[in-house]
Design a protein around this motif. Structure first.
Motif: not given
Ligand code: NDP
Length: 412
Positions: A116-141
């Motif tokens: 709380v209090g950090d100054e940030v910029v945000l990126s726009c991609a969201m993904w499910d880190e538990n998705a099967a493809d990500i768990q299998a090593g896919a690039d999250p994007i």
């Protein structure tokens, strides 16, 4: 602790960490789909709460991107209907905005990378880190779970508070204003992946790169990235003032696509119609000659940064160097582009799709901004009640060169 309220005016900062129950948002409802100027309206809605690994950000400024022109129009995707199809309990409105700068205001369970209090910029991609493809090593994007925040997902940055996943937060470049900091991540990281994400076709010193829409958001970022990597950026635009903008950003040369000798835009004629095909080639060869004159060599572009799509893909495929790459992230002028496959296979060219960027690429681009190698190219700033107006300018291609931002809680 000072007295708290359940709704604050724009720019009236609550005590750090106090989350008011309600907030202002410039939002779209399906019943207003149409011209962006009418589609967006400021309303009061409940403030979202951060869940596990989520972050609530007090938005200082938001960036404007083309995706919320589509959202406003309600086509090609009705974003509200698409969400409610998957989850009938989803909100009946869309809060767009896929770029932001702001202050971390609350964090959910398990968040460790920001406080709380950090100054940030945000990126726009969201993904499910538990998705099967990500768990299998896919690039999250590239994950099937990947969605764009503020377009496919709700609670974007055109509101006093926005909710994101923790990995979407990056350090705000300390020297930038809130408005400039809100303007570059979406287009910058997209251009970065297009230019640096597709080995072996990454920009190397001396590589000529053709950049369509050089004065647009993506193009303005691409020119600077190519230059910083030692490549030779050559931009295409549609007016003298846009040519000047590209030169100032470091373009080696600029081509004006309104040159009357370029008569070949759009779909390819049927090769069986010899006269029409010859006419098309005449225009395309005039463009190829202009490219060579500007570059000072007959070498084609090793990389073509594409997004117009339908009107330019035939030209991109033709002019691309042997064994070079055309890398595309949109169909700004239409999705039904023609590819003359003879050039693709005989000259061993690559046509590569590319969509936003992964966390490492966002960080690499953000570091280039922090190091002063890429300027956000902030062209204009609008007030919060002008979200629709800013998107209308994008829709009609009458916006100024560079990137646009909206003041949310930041004051002029
Ligand atoms: P801008 O509106 O800032 O720029 C688009 C540029 O396209 C204009 O400056 C215009 O330049 C050019 N253009 C318009 N019509 C034509 C045409 N017929 N032929 C050639 N060029 C044309 O948009 P952005 O740069 O922000 O985004 C460009 C596209 O990329 C959009 O469709 C956007 O949705 C998409 N995008 C996709 C992303 C992804 O992750 N997949 C991320 C970011 C953007 P001029 O008229 O001067 O030639």
């Amino acid at each position: 602790m000072s007295e708290t309220k359940d709704l604050y005016e724009l720019g009236e900062m609550p005590p750090l960490g106090h989350v008011p129950a309600r907030m202002y948002a410039s939002l779209i409802r399906p019943e207003r789909y149409g011209e962006p100027e009418q589609a967006f309206k400021v309303e009061v809605v409940d403030t979202p709460k951060p869940g596990p690994r989520q972050v609530l950000v007090y938005v200082m400024a938001a960036g404007i991107n083309y995706n919320n022109v589509w959202a406003a129009l309600g086509t090609p995707v009705d974003v509200v209907a698409a969400r409610r199809k998957q989850n009938p309990a989803a909100e009946a409105f869309h809060i767009g905005g896929s770029d932001a700068s702001g202050i971390v205001w609350a964090v959910g369970e398990g968040v460790t990378n920001v406080r709380v209090g950090d100054e940030v910029v945000l990126s726009c991609a969201m993904w499910d880190e538990n998705a099967a493809d990500i768990q299998a090593g896919a690039d999250p994007i590239t994950s099937t779970s990947c969605k764009i925040w503020g377009y496919e997902e709700n609670w974007g940055s055109f509101a006093q508070f926005t909710r994101v996943d923790d990995y979407q937060c990056f350090k705000k470049p300390p020297k930038l204003s809130w408005e400039a900091a809100a303007a570059y991540m979406l287009v910058g990281a997209t251009a970065y992946r297009q230019l640096m994400g597709w080995e072996p076709h990454t920009v190397k010193p001396g590589d000529p790169v053709l950049i369509w829409g050089g004065s647009g958001g993506l193009g303005s970022m691409a020119i600077q990235i190519v230059k910083a990597k030692g490549g030779i950026p050559i931009a295409v635009v549609s007016s003298e003032s846009r040519m000047e903008h590209c030169r100032k950003l470091g373009a080696h040369g600029v081509i004006n696509r309104t040159d009357p000798s370029f008569t070949h835009w759009g779909r390819l004629p049927d090769t069986a119609d010899a006269a029409a095909y010859a006419e098309w080639m005449k225009g395309a060869n005039a463009f190829r000659k202009k490219w060579s004159d500007v570059l000072g060599s007959r070498q084609g572009p090793r990389i073509v940064l594409e997004h117009p799509g339908e009107s330019t893909i035939p030209t991109s495929i033709l002019v691309c160097d042997n064994a070079g790459m055309v890398v595309i992230c949109a169909g700004t002028t239409g999705y039904n582009a023609d590819v003359d496959l003879r050039y693709l296979w005989m000259r061993q060219k690559r046509l590569q799709g590319s969509h936003f960027a992964n966390t490492e690429q966002c960080k690499a681009l953000n570091d280039m901004v922090i190091d002063g190698l890429v300027d956000p190219a902030l062209a204009d700033v609008f007030e919060f009640d002008e979200v629709g107006k800013a998107h209308q300018l994008l829709h009609t291609n009458t916006h100024p060169s560079g990137n646009l931002a909206i003041r949310v809680n930041a004051r002029a």
